[in-house]
Design a protein around this motif. Sequence first.
Motif: not given
Length: 407
Positions: A224, A290, A293-294, A318, A381
Motif C-alpha cells: 500500500r 488483491l 488491482f495494482p 483496491f 503487485t
Amino acid sequence: MNQSFRNYLAITGGYWAFTITDGAIRMLVVFYFYLLGYSPFAVAMLFVFYEVFGIVTNLVGGWLGARIGLNLTMHLGMGLQIVALLMLAVPDAWLSVAYVMFAQALSGIAKDLNKMSAKASVKTLVKDGNQTKLFKWVAILTGSKNALKGGGFFIGAALLEWTGFRSALLILAGMLLLALLTTIALLPGGVGRMTSKPKFSQVFSTVAAINWLSAARFFLFGSRDVWFVVGLPVFLYDVLEWKFTQVGAFLALWVIGYGFIQASAPRLLGRSHHGKGPDGATARIWAAILAVFPAGIALGLSWGWTADLVIVIGLILFGAVFAINSAVHSYLILAYSSHDKVAMNVGFYYMANAGGRLAGTLLSGWSYQQWGLEGCLWISTVFVIIAALLSVLLPEVPREKPLQSPA
C-alpha cells in the motif's frame, strides 16, 4: 453498559482522536515540504525515522505495555504526538532535514505506542473466548480508525490551505491534548498488565503462526505505502494538477471508505464462515484477489487510458479488497495470541507492519522518481503476491480457546 464495553468505547475514542492528527500531519508534511522544493525522494526520507522508530517502538512497546499496562503506553503515545506537533510549529529556519526527521521519529513512536495499546487492549476486554465478538470489536476499532485517518488527510490538507502550516499544527495539538485528558479520566489503571514481569527476550514470538502472519503483514502494508505515501499525492498534484483540497478530499474519501469496509468485514465474511472468524485460508484467498488491482491500474496507465478514471476507480476497488485483507490480519493476530502474551505478540506483529511501511515509504519516493506511478504500482503487485504466498503457511484458528504460545 458493562465495564468492558465502557473501556472499549474510551479506548476507541482516544484512538480516533490520535488517528485524526496522524493523518493530518502526513498531509501537512508531504505538501508543505514539497512546496519548499523538496524532491519526492527527499520528502519520503523525512518519514524514514517515523517508520524506523515505529519498528523499534512496536518491539519494545509490547514488552513495556505488558509490564506497566496498556493504558499508560497509550497515554504516553498521545503525549509524544503532542510534542511532535509542537516541534514542527516553529519558524522555517528551524526546519532542517535532521530536525524534521527527529520530530517525525517522535510521531512514529507515538503512533505505534497508541496503535499497539489500543488493539492489544481489545483482546484483554474479550475474556470469554468469543471469537465472533473479538472479530467484530477489532474490525470496528480498526475500520473506524481508518475512516478517521481519511478524515485526517482532508483536515490536514484543508487546514494547510485555510490556516497555514503552523496554525494547523497548533489546532491539532490542542485537540489531542483534550482527548488525552479525557481518556486519563475514564480508563482504569493496569489494563493489559501481566501479573509476572516478562523478560525482554520474550518479545520475539515463538508461535509459528504469528511469525508467518507478521511476515505477510510486512509485504501487505508495504504494497500500500509504496504508492500511497509519496507517489500518489505527488502524481495527483503535479501531473493531474489537482489542488491540495482535492487531493486531500480524494485520499480522505478513499481511506474513509476503506475504513467502513474494514469495520463491516465481520458481516461481509460472516456468511461464508458460518458466523465464525476467518482463518489462514481466508488471508491467502483475499491476498491473491488483491494482487489483481495494482497490476490492473498500472496496465491502464501504460495503455493510455484516462488517468483520472483509472486511478479513481482502480483505487476504490483496491481499497475495498485491501480493507478486508487488513481486517482479517488484525483479527488473526489476536486470535493466534494467548491472553497473557497478547501485548508482546501484537507489538511483534506491528513491528513487521512498521517494517513494511518503511520499505514502502522509501520505495514510494525512489520508484516514483525512477519510473513514475506505474513503477510504484508494479512493486505493489509483487509485494501482494509475496504476502499471498506467505499466507499459505497460516493455520486455522482454534474456535474454543486462543492458540497458546509456548512458555
